[in-house]
Structure formats: structure tokens, C-alpha cells
Design a protein around this motif. Structure first.
Motif, PDB file in Angstrom:
ATOM      1  N   ALA A  36       0.839  -1.203   0.000  1.00  0.00           N
ATOM      2  CA  ALA A  36       0.000   0.000   0.000  1.00  0.00           C
ATOM      3  C   ALA A  36       0.875   1.254   0.000  1.00  0.00           C
ATOM      4  O   ALA A  36       0.574   2.239  -0.683  1.00  0.00           O
ATOM      5  CB  ALA A  36      -0.904  -0.009   1.225  1.00  0.00           C
ATOM      6  N   ARG A  37       1.965   1.205   0.743  1.00  0.00           N
ATOM      7  CA  ARG A  37       2.876   2.359   0.788  1.00  0.00           C
ATOM      8  C   ARG A  37       3.558   2.558  -0.560  1.00  0.00           C
ATOM      9  O   ARG A  37       3.714   3.677  -1.040  1.00  0.00           O
ATOM     10  CB  ARG A  37       3.930   2.156   1.882  1.00  0.00           C
ATOM     11  CG  ARG A  37       3.418   2.441   3.292  1.00  0.00           C
ATOM     12  CD  ARG A  37       4.472   2.125   4.334  1.00  0.00           C
ATOM     13  NE  ARG A  37       5.694   2.889   4.125  1.00  0.00           N
ATOM     14  CZ  ARG A  37       5.862   4.165   4.485  1.00  0.00           C
ATOM     15  NH1 ARG A  37       4.876   4.793   5.104  1.00  0.00           N
ATOM     16  NH2 ARG A  37       6.989   4.786   4.264  1.00  0.00           N
ATOM     17  N   ARG A  38       3.949   1.433  -1.170  1.00  0.00           N
ATOM     18  CA  ARG A  38       4.615   1.522  -2.471  1.00  0.00           C
ATOM     19  C   ARG A  38       3.662   2.113  -3.508  1.00  0.00           C
ATOM     20  O   ARG A  38       4.040   2.978  -4.298  1.00  0.00           O
ATOM     21  CB  ARG A  38       5.074   0.125  -2.912  1.00  0.00           C
ATOM     22  CG  ARG A  38       6.200   0.174  -3.933  1.00  0.00           C
ATOM     23  CD  ARG A  38       6.684  -1.199  -4.316  1.00  0.00           C
ATOM     24  NE  ARG A  38       7.119  -1.999  -3.184  1.00  0.00           N
ATOM     25  CZ  ARG A  38       6.609  -3.183  -2.860  1.00  0.00           C
ATOM     26  NH1 ARG A  38       5.634  -3.695  -3.580  1.00  0.00           N
ATOM     27  NH2 ARG A  38       7.050  -3.849  -1.819  1.00  0.00           N
ATOM     28  N   THR A  39       2.401   1.672  -3.457  1.00  0.00           N
ATOM     29  CA  THR A  39       1.405   2.190  -4.408  1.00  0.00           C
ATOM     30  C   THR A  39       1.241   3.697  -4.217  1.00  0.00           C
ATOM     31  O   THR A  39       1.202   4.464  -5.188  1.00  0.00           O
ATOM     32  CB  THR A  39       0.053   1.481  -4.188  1.00  0.00           C
ATOM     33  OG1 THR A  39       0.279   0.083  -4.304  1.00  0.00           O
ATOM     34  CG2 THR A  39      -0.977   1.924  -5.209  1.00  0.00           C
ATOM     35  N   MET A  40       1.159   4.111  -2.945  1.00  0.00           N
ATOM     36  CA  MET A  40       0.983   5.538  -2.664  1.00  0.00           C
ATOM     37  C   MET A  40       2.204   6.329  -3.110  1.00  0.00           C
ATOM     38  O   MET A  40       2.084   7.444  -3.640  1.00  0.00           O
ATOM     39  CB  MET A  40       0.731   5.733  -1.163  1.00  0.00           C
ATOM     40  CG  MET A  40       0.467   7.172  -0.762  1.00  0.00           C
ATOM     41  SD  MET A  40      -1.041   7.810  -1.544  1.00  0.00           S
ATOM     42  CE  MET A  40      -0.906   9.559  -1.157  1.00  0.00           C
ATOM     43  N   PHE A  41       3.375   5.744  -2.907  1.00  0.00           N
ATOM     44  CA  PHE A  41       4.617   6.409  -3.304  1.00  0.00           C
ATOM     45  C   PHE A  41       4.589   6.735  -4.801  1.00  0.00           C
ATOM     46  O   PHE A  41       4.810   7.870  -5.221  1.00  0.00           O
ATOM     47  CB  PHE A  41       5.811   5.497  -2.971  1.00  0.00           C
ATOM     48  CG  PHE A  41       7.142   6.020  -3.434  1.00  0.00           C
ATOM     49  CD1 PHE A  41       7.844   6.921  -2.648  1.00  0.00           C
ATOM     50  CD2 PHE A  41       7.687   5.628  -4.651  1.00  0.00           C
ATOM     51  CE1 PHE A  41       9.081   7.414  -3.076  1.00  0.00           C
ATOM     52  CE2 PHE A  41       8.907   6.116  -5.080  1.00  0.00           C
ATOM     53  CZ  PHE A  41       9.607   7.008  -4.286  1.00  0.00           C
ATOM     54  N   VAL A  45       4.392  10.256  -7.008  1.00  0.00           N
ATOM     55  CA  VAL A  45       5.356  10.595  -8.069  1.00  0.00           C
ATOM     56  C   VAL A  45       4.615  10.851  -9.385  1.00  0.00           C
ATOM     57  O   VAL A  45       4.868  11.850 -10.073  1.00  0.00           O
ATOM     58  CB  VAL A  45       6.396   9.451  -8.239  1.00  0.00           C
ATOM     59  CG1 VAL A  45       7.255   9.689  -9.469  1.00  0.00           C
ATOM     60  CG2 VAL A  45       7.271   9.341  -7.001  1.00  0.00           C
ATOM     61  N   ALA A  46       3.671   9.952  -9.692  1.00  0.00           N
ATOM     62  CA  ALA A  46       2.933  10.090 -10.959  1.00  0.00           C
ATOM     63  C   ALA A  46       2.119  11.382 -10.975  1.00  0.00           C
ATOM     64  O   ALA A  46       2.082  12.090 -11.991  1.00  0.00           O
ATOM     65  CB  ALA A  46       2.020   8.879 -11.153  1.00  0.00           C
ATOM     66  N   ARG A  47       1.464  11.686  -9.843  1.00  0.00           N
ATOM     67  CA  ARG A  47       0.654  12.916  -9.789  1.00  0.00           C
ATOM     68  C   ARG A  47       1.539  14.141  -9.981  1.00  0.00           C
ATOM     69  O   ARG A  47       1.164  15.099 -10.650  1.00  0.00           O
ATOM     70  CB  ARG A  47      -0.067  13.021  -8.439  1.00  0.00           C
ATOM     71  CG  ARG A  47      -1.076  11.916  -8.179  1.00  0.00           C
ATOM     72  CD  ARG A  47      -2.284  12.055  -9.107  1.00  0.00           C
ATOM     73  NE  ARG A  47      -3.319  11.106  -8.746  1.00  0.00           N
ATOM     74  CZ  ARG A  47      -3.537   9.942  -9.363  1.00  0.00           C
ATOM     75  NH1 ARG A  47      -2.778   9.605 -10.385  1.00  0.00           N
ATOM     76  NH2 ARG A  47      -4.505   9.147  -8.977  1.00  0.00           N
TER      77      ARG A  47
ATOM     78  N   SER B 111       1.879   5.297   8.760  1.00  0.00           N
ATOM     79  CA  SER B 111       1.948   3.831   8.750  1.00  0.00           C
ATOM     80  C   SER B 111       1.681   3.296   7.354  1.00  0.00           C
ATOM     81  O   SER B 111       2.598   2.895   6.648  1.00  0.00           O
ATOM     82  CB  SER B 111       0.941   3.247   9.736  1.00  0.00           C
ATOM     83  OG  SER B 111      -0.335   3.851   9.550  1.00  0.00           O
ATOM     84  N   MET B 112       0.412   3.358   6.937  1.00  0.00           N
ATOM     85  CA  MET B 112       0.104   2.913   5.577  1.00  0.00           C
ATOM     86  C   MET B 112      -1.135   3.643   5.074  1.00  0.00           C
ATOM     87  O   MET B 112      -2.056   3.944   5.836  1.00  0.00           O
ATOM     88  CB  MET B 112      -0.126   1.412   5.530  1.00  0.00           C
ATOM     89  CG  MET B 112      -1.273   0.941   6.393  1.00  0.00           C
ATOM     90  SD  MET B 112      -1.834  -0.691   5.927  1.00  0.00           S
ATOM     91  CE  MET B 112      -2.780  -0.357   4.468  1.00  0.00           C
ATOM     92  N   PRO B 113      -1.155   3.980   3.797  1.00  0.00           N
ATOM     93  CA  PRO B 113      -2.312   4.694   3.249  1.00  0.00           C
ATOM     94  C   PRO B 113      -3.514   3.772   3.077  1.00  0.00           C
ATOM     95  O   PRO B 113      -3.348   2.583   2.782  1.00  0.00           O
ATOM     96  CB  PRO B 113      -1.817   5.196   1.889  1.00  0.00           C
ATOM     97  CG  PRO B 113      -0.566   4.471   1.600  1.00  0.00           C
ATOM     98  CD  PRO B 113      -0.097   3.761   2.810  1.00  0.00           C
ATOM     99  N   ASP B 114      -4.680   4.329   3.328  1.00  0.00           N
ATOM    100  CA  ASP B 114      -5.917   3.558   3.186  1.00  0.00           C
ATOM    101  C   ASP B 114      -6.963   4.541   2.650  1.00  0.00           C
ATOM    102  O   ASP B 114      -7.461   5.399   3.388  1.00  0.00           O
ATOM    103  CB  ASP B 114      -6.325   2.998   4.548  1.00  0.00           C
ATOM    104  CG  ASP B 114      -7.623   2.191   4.485  1.00  0.00           C
ATOM    105  OD1 ASP B 114      -8.361   2.342   3.482  1.00  0.00           O
ATOM    106  OD2 ASP B 114      -7.897   1.427   5.424  1.00  0.00           O
ATOM    107  N   GLU B 115      -7.275   4.412   1.379  1.00  0.00           N
ATOM    108  CA  GLU B 115      -8.120   5.407   0.721  1.00  0.00           C
ATOM    109  C   GLU B 115      -9.524   5.444   1.341  1.00  0.00           C
ATOM    110  O   GLU B 115     -10.104   6.527   1.502  1.00  0.00           O
ATOM    111  CB  GLU B 115      -8.207   5.126  -0.788  1.00  0.00           C
ATOM    112  CG  GLU B 115      -8.878   6.261  -1.548  1.00  0.00           C
ATOM    113  CD  GLU B 115      -8.536   6.281  -3.014  1.00  0.00           C
ATOM    114  OE1 GLU B 115      -7.758   5.416  -3.472  1.00  0.00           O
ATOM    115  OE2 GLU B 115      -9.045   7.175  -3.718  1.00  0.00           O
TER     116      GLU B 115
END
Lengths: 462, 223
Positions: A36-41, A45-47, B111-115
Motif C-alpha cells: 500500500a505504501r509503495r502504491t501511494m509512493f 510521483v505520478a501525480r 503507517s500505511m495509506p488507506d483510501e
């Protein structure tokens, strides 16, 4: 109507009364959290790349211009040997095939095996030469017979005042000879040759020209064995002076000067005619003193071909024309050095350009960096995000720049070499990689410095 | 009631200037403390030190049981993401991220993203329908509510708000104060810096700073 506060109360998850307990993320394995963190990272970057278009455009342009110039230069530099070896062939033959012992001739039968030995090499042209010393106005001049169409192809830089010989009985006179004797295009000259095989020499047999009388000048026969035979066969011709020694018979031919040849080399003292004419005059066919080849290859390849021909073809020895092959190599080496120098300069300029652009981009986002730190990002997290962005920008600029660089290389190559440049895929990968690396390196120091920003500036409203 | 924050003789010196001069202050968990004072009185310096964004030149700062004066940059960053929620006068949203993404940034560092959770937080401030909008497409009041959602998403022990209504019209000011009241009712600890006496009066306690010193302390009875 509900107020926002009511919404807030209604939507609030169950939490213990009193102080905030801190967010919990129960039930998620470490791997899922990491994903989830990698996806957000990458989302961030993409945004940043897709939503800050004007700024991104400037950064991509800075990298792209460098990549364009870099790839265009590198493509041409990589393609230069192929292009230039062809161009260099305009400066004459670069491979000579001669008789093995230096005194006999190269037979026409040997040319087939030589062609086989050359194999896949790109032969621009080949010219067999027959050299003889002919007399003109009682003076000996080195003369050559060759396929004049091939001569023009192999040595396009030769300058002829007048015309190239187009019909039998026409010759080119070297500029020096023309000056000494006072000859010019259209003049007629009488050439005298020692006949090695009188029966095969119609000019000697049929002309009945008094000039065909033997002169006893052995030098004209070039020391060829045929001189003695020829003299034997035409003993009557030497009766005039009553000498007892056996003399070579002479043949005389009338020729028209089609043009005056000027090369700046030894050809300026040469009389050049067609192979048929010289064979007819001297009575010896299908045997050559030297065969010149113009091969589109570098000096190393020419050396190798020469060794191969010498080893494989009986009765001949081959040698590169050192002056030309070394000059080819020298010019190529100079050009490549020049291009390498320009490439380094372009790379340095690109680095400066990208650094300046990245400096502006990072400075503009100083507040954002401070905010991220205020939200809890440490320096490494900030560096990672911004350097990833610079990698993305570098990659994007590299791909666009490389594509444009290929187009630029085509335009340059078509204008300079009149041939398209080949796409070198490994070079394209290097150009994209280098652009990415330059963008990353340009951003590295800036981002590290920017990451040191005091997060407190967001509270000061800066 | 246990203390969440304790300041003991805290000073902050910039060259010749004493931005904070021997401040001692204790904030119990669940209290709403208002900090007032003119410009240059040391309010922002106090917020920076309490919010783990700056270190005191001298004195002790104990936040949630941790002595901040002894911590390095990395540990302070950890305190900021785990213990403190920041609300700014100028909102400070990231311009190229949508409202929900701005909230998720705080989750990402914590911690971790959660939409889904971030959407719920926006729903709590009445902005669920505006979640996909960029800050430039939101009004000032909406941006401040996104800022609040971001500050609350990790359930911080302490919420620090710096002039949270300074850039808002009366209607939006009331919305933000409503949210603060709800938070306070839920037991959250709030420290709100403000110029506005009406906003300051919303707190249980109000302290006034001048020249880096605490010059006044007022308790408000909200019945």
C-alpha cells in the motif's frame, strides 16, 4: 440540515475517550502495508509528473534537449566508419594486387580468385593496370593502359582538362608531360613501343609506318623477356643499320590527346590510355602489372584482406595503400575524437541546464518539502520521493530526446553523407539511461540540501 | 487528569533575541488551550517546539511522556507523525494532489495509506463529494477542512492549530469551530493559536504571551 460537526460526530469511528490513541492498522500483514505504501509512493510521483505540466515540461525539455543532441551526435559517431569508408573511396584505391615476384605480371586468370578472396567486402571498383614505357618525341614516358570507366569510378578526384578518352586511339596526357612538350586536348601524338609479340600487334604489322623501324632501345621493352623473342621474329627490321645484335621490333601508333590529366600525384607524368590500346600497341594481352581495388573497409580490414589474398591466391601479392588507409583511419579518428569532445561538452551543458531547472523546481517546492517533514517525513523519505521524480523526468526527457535525436541524426546524415543513419538500439538505451542518470545526479545535491529544510517554516507561513 | 504536555523553563534564543523566555506550562490530556498574543510574542516559536519541529535552547519539553529536548531529527520526525496533528492558517495542502490524496499523505508517513479511511475522514468534515478535487478547486473553508481531516487521520494525541480560522469567512470559521468542539467533546487535546478573542474564548483555558513570556492565564467556563 445536518451541520458539519454532526457529520463529524456521525462519521467518527469508535475511539476511546480522552487523548488520541494514535492510528492502528490491525490485521494487515507487513507485506500488504508495504504494498500500500509503495502504491501511494508511485501515485505521488505520478501525480507530481502528470499534474504539474508546465514545470514538468521545462524539466523534460532541459533533459530532452541534451538527449537529442547527445543521441544525434552518438548515432553519427557510431555510423561514421560506415559512412566515411565509402566517402573515403573517392580518394582512390586502397588495395593493390601485384605479381608475387615483382618481375612477372598478374594474369587475368588470377583476378577471379582475388575477387573470391575479397568475398563480402564492399568493392567500390577495381582497375587492372598495364604499365609500359613508350616513346614520345624520342623521349621515354611511363604509360599505362587501364579500363578508363573503372579508373573514373575508383579515382573520381582526378581532374581532366578536356575529355576522358571515349574512343579507341584516344589518350590522357599527364599535366607535366603536356607542359614539357606543349600538348593540349585535340593534339595528335605518335607513341612508339617495343613489341613483345609482333604477330599480335596490328599497329606494328599493318602500319608500315617508318617509325615502326627498330631503334635498338632495349629500355623501352621494360626488361621483359619478350624483347629477345620479338627481336628474333623481326630481324629484318634491324637490317637498316646493319647491326648484328638482335633488336626488339617497335610498333608505332597515332593517338589523339583527349584530355590533360591533373591529380597532383605521379599520374601527372603518365600517359594513360585504354587497356585495349596498350595491348594492341605492345602485343601482350591479359597480363597486368598491378590491379587496384577500392574497398569500403577500415585499415584493419584492408590489412587482413591483403594478407588473405597473398596467402590464398597463387602468383600474386596484395598490399594496402598505406597512405590512404592510414589517412582514412586518421580522419576517422579525428572525427570521432571531435564528436567525443562535443558529446562531453553537451553532456556538461545538459548537466548545468538540468541542474538549473531542477534547482528552480526544488526551490519552488521548498514549502511542500517542509510540509511533508512537518507531517512526519524524515529526510530520506523526502529525498527518495524527489529523486524518484527526477528519475521519472529524466527517463521521460531521455525517451523523447532520443527519438528527436534520431530524427536530427537522419537530417544531418542525409545532408552530409546523403545516406540515412542506422538506428543503433543499444545506443538509444545508453542515451535514455544517461539522461536519467544526469537528471538524478543533477537533482541529488539539490534535493539533499532541500531535505534539510526546517519544517517549522510552514508554521511561519513561508 | 494526566498531563500530555509539560514545559519547564523553556527558552528559545536566536542570537540576541529571546523568542521564548522561561515558559513553564502544563497541558492535561483532553484540554483545549488557546494561545494568544501579538505578532512576535513567541506563539509560533512555542508551537514549533511543542510540535517537535524545533528544539528549545534550554528547559524541558515533555510530550506524551517523551523528552523532546534529547531527540534527534529522525526521532522528532517520528513524534510529528505519531503524536501531533497540525492545522495551519494557510492550509498547506499539496497542490498537485487531490483532497483525499492530501489526507493519504499523512497516512503514508504514519503507517500505511488507506483510501477508504481517508474518504471517511473527509466525510467527517463534510467533504466526501469533493474528495477528488485539487486544492485549487476548493474554497478556503473546504481547504481548511481537508487540512483538519489530514491532521486527524492518524488520531494524534495532540492537535496543534495555528490561526485555523485566520483565512476563513465567518461561516467557515463556525464550521471549523464546530469540528473543534466535536473533537474536544471526543476527548482530543487541542492547542489553538489565535488572534481572534472569540476563537480563543472557545478554549477551556487561554494563555497570553508577550515578548516570549506568559503574561496572562484565563480559564473559560463553558458550563
Amino acid at each position: 440540515m445536518k451541520t458539519v460537526a454532526e457529520d463529524f460526530d456521525a462519521g467518527a469511528p469508535e475511539r476511546p475517550a480522552g487523548p488520541g490513541p494514535g492510528r492502528r492498522v490491525p490485521g494487515l500483514a507487513g507485506a500488504a502495508a508495504k504494498a500500500a505504501r509503495r502504491t501511494m509512493f508511485w501515485r505521488m510521483v505520478a501525480r507530481s509528473v502528470t499534474r504539474r505540466r508546465s514545470r514538468v515540461l521545462i524539466a523534460v525539455l532541459a533533459v530532452g534537449i541534451g538527449a537529442t543532441t547527445l543521441f544525434a551526435l552518438a548515432s553519427i559517431a557510431a555510423d561514421i566508419p560506415r559512412q566515411m569508408t565509402r566517402e573515403m573511396r573517392a580518394y582512390g584505391a586502397n588495395l593493390l594486387v601485384m605479381p608475387e615476384d615483382g618481375t612477372s605480371k598478374v594474369s587475368a586468370a588470377a583476378l577471379g580468385p582475388v575477387a573470391e578472396a575479397l568475398g563480402s567486402a564492399e568493392v567500390i571498383g577495381s582497375v587492372p593496370y598495364r604499365y609500359e614505357t613508350l616513346r614520345l618525341n624520342e623521349q621515354p614516358y611511363l604509360s599505362a593502359g587501364a579500363d578508363l570507366v573503372q579508373v573514373r569510378q575508383v579515382s573520381p578526384y582526378w581532374y581532366v582538362e578536356g575529355d576522358w578518352p571515349a574512343a579507341p586511339g584516344e589518350v590522357l596526357i599527364g599535366q607535366d608531360i603536356a607542359e614539357w612538350i606543349g600538348l593540349g586536348p585535340g593534339d595528335e601524338i605518335e607513341l612508339v613501343a617495343a613489341v613483345e609479340n609482333p604477330a599480335a600487334s596490328p599497329s606494328a604489322a599493318d602500319s608500315g609506318d617508318p617509325g615502326a623501324a627498330a631503334s635498338g632501345d632495349d629500355d623501352l621493352a621494360n626488361g621483359d623477356d619478350g624483347v629477345a623473342d620479338s627481336g628474333d621474329a623481326s630481324a629484318a627490321a634491324s637490317d637498316d643499320d646493319g647491326a648484328d645484335e638482335v633488336l626488339a621490333e617497335e610498333a608505332t601508333g597515332l593517338f589523339r590527346v583527349a584530355g590533360v590529366l591533373s591529380t597532383g600525384g605521379s599520374e601527372d607524368e603518365l600517359i594513360l590510355m585504354s587497356l585495349d590500346d596498350i595491348e594492341q600497341l605492345t602485343g601482350l594481352a591479359g597480363r597486368y602489372d598491378v590491379v587496384e581495388y577500392s574497398v569500403a573497409a577500415d585499415s584493419g580490414r584492408i590489412e587482413a584482406l591483403a594478407e588473405q589474398i597473398t596467402a590464398e591466391v597463387e602468383g600474386v601479392s596484395a598490399a594496402p595503400v598505406k597512405r590512404l588507409t592510414e589517412s582514412d583511419t586518421y580522419v576517422l579518428s579525428m572525427l570521432r575524437s571531435l564528436l567525443a569532445l562535443i558529446t562531453v561538452i553537451v553532456l556538461a551543458l545538459t548537466m548545468i541546464g538540468v541542474s538549473t531547472t531542477m534547482m528552480a523546481v526544488v526551490a519552488e517546492r521548498q514549502g511542500e518539502i517542509a510540509l511533508r517533514k512537518a507531517l512526519g517525513a524524515d529526510n530520506r523519505a523526502v529525498e527518495r520521493e524527489f529523486l524518484s521524480e527526477s528519475l521519472a523526468l529524466g527517463g521521460l526527457g531521455g525517451v523523447i530526446g532520443t527519438a528527436l535525436g534520431y530524427a536530427l541524426a537522419q537530417v544531418i546524415s542525409l545532408n552530409v553523407f546523403h545516406r540515412p543513419v542506422a538506428m543503433t538500439w543499444w545506443l538509444a538505451l545508453v542515451a535514455v539511461g544517461l539522461s536519467t542518470l544526469v537528471a538524478w545526479a543533477a537533482a541529488l545535491a539539490l534535493v539533499r540540501r532541500a531535505a534539510e529544510v526546517d519544517p517549522a517554516i510552514v508554521l511561519r507561513g513561508e | 487528569m494526566t498531563r500530555l504536555l509539560e514545559l519547564e523553563s523553556v527558552s528559545k534564543v536566536y542570537g540576541e533575541l529571546r523568542a521564548l523566555d522561561g515558559i513553564s506550562l502544563a497541558v492535561p490530556r483532553g484540554e483545549w488551550l488557546s494561545v494568544v498574543g501579538p505578532s512576535g510574542s513567541g506563539k509560533t516559536t512555542l508551537m514549533n517546539i511543542v510540535g517537535a519541529m524545533d528544539r528549545a535552547s534550554s528547559g524541558s519539553v515533555l510530550l506524551d511522556g517523551v523528552e523532546l529536548s534529547d531527540l534527534g531529527a529522525k526521532e522528532l520526525a517520528q513524534i510529528r507523525r505519531n503524536t501531533v496533528g497540525l492545522i495551519f492558517q494557510k492550509f498547506h495542502l499539496i497542490g498537485h494532489l487531490t483532497a483525499v490524496e492530501n489526507v493519504m499523505v499523512a497516512q503514508y508517513y504514519h503507517s500505511m495509506p488507506d483510501e477508504a479511511e481517508a474518504m471517511a475522514a473527509l466525510g467527517r468534515v463534510g467533504l466526501e463529494q469533493r474528495a477528488g478535487h485539487l486544492p485549487s478547486q476548493l474554497s478556503g473553508g473546504e481547504q481548511q477542512r481537508v487540512c483538519i481531516a489530514r491532521a486527524l487521520i492518524n488520531y494524534p494525541a495532540l492537535i496543534l492549530a495555528d490561526e485555523p480560522t485566520g483565512n476563513l469567512d465567518a461561516a467557515n470559521e463556525e464550521i471549523v469551530l464546530d469540528i473543534f468542539r466535536s473533537l474536544h467533546a471526543d476527548g482530543a487535546t487541542l492547542i489553538v493559536v489565535t488572534h481572534d478573542p472569540a476563537v480563543a474564548a472557545e478554549g477551556q483555558r487561554e494563555i497570553a504571551l508577550e515578548h516570549g513570556r506568559m503574561v496572562r492565564e484565563v480559564f473559560h467556563d463553558h458550563g
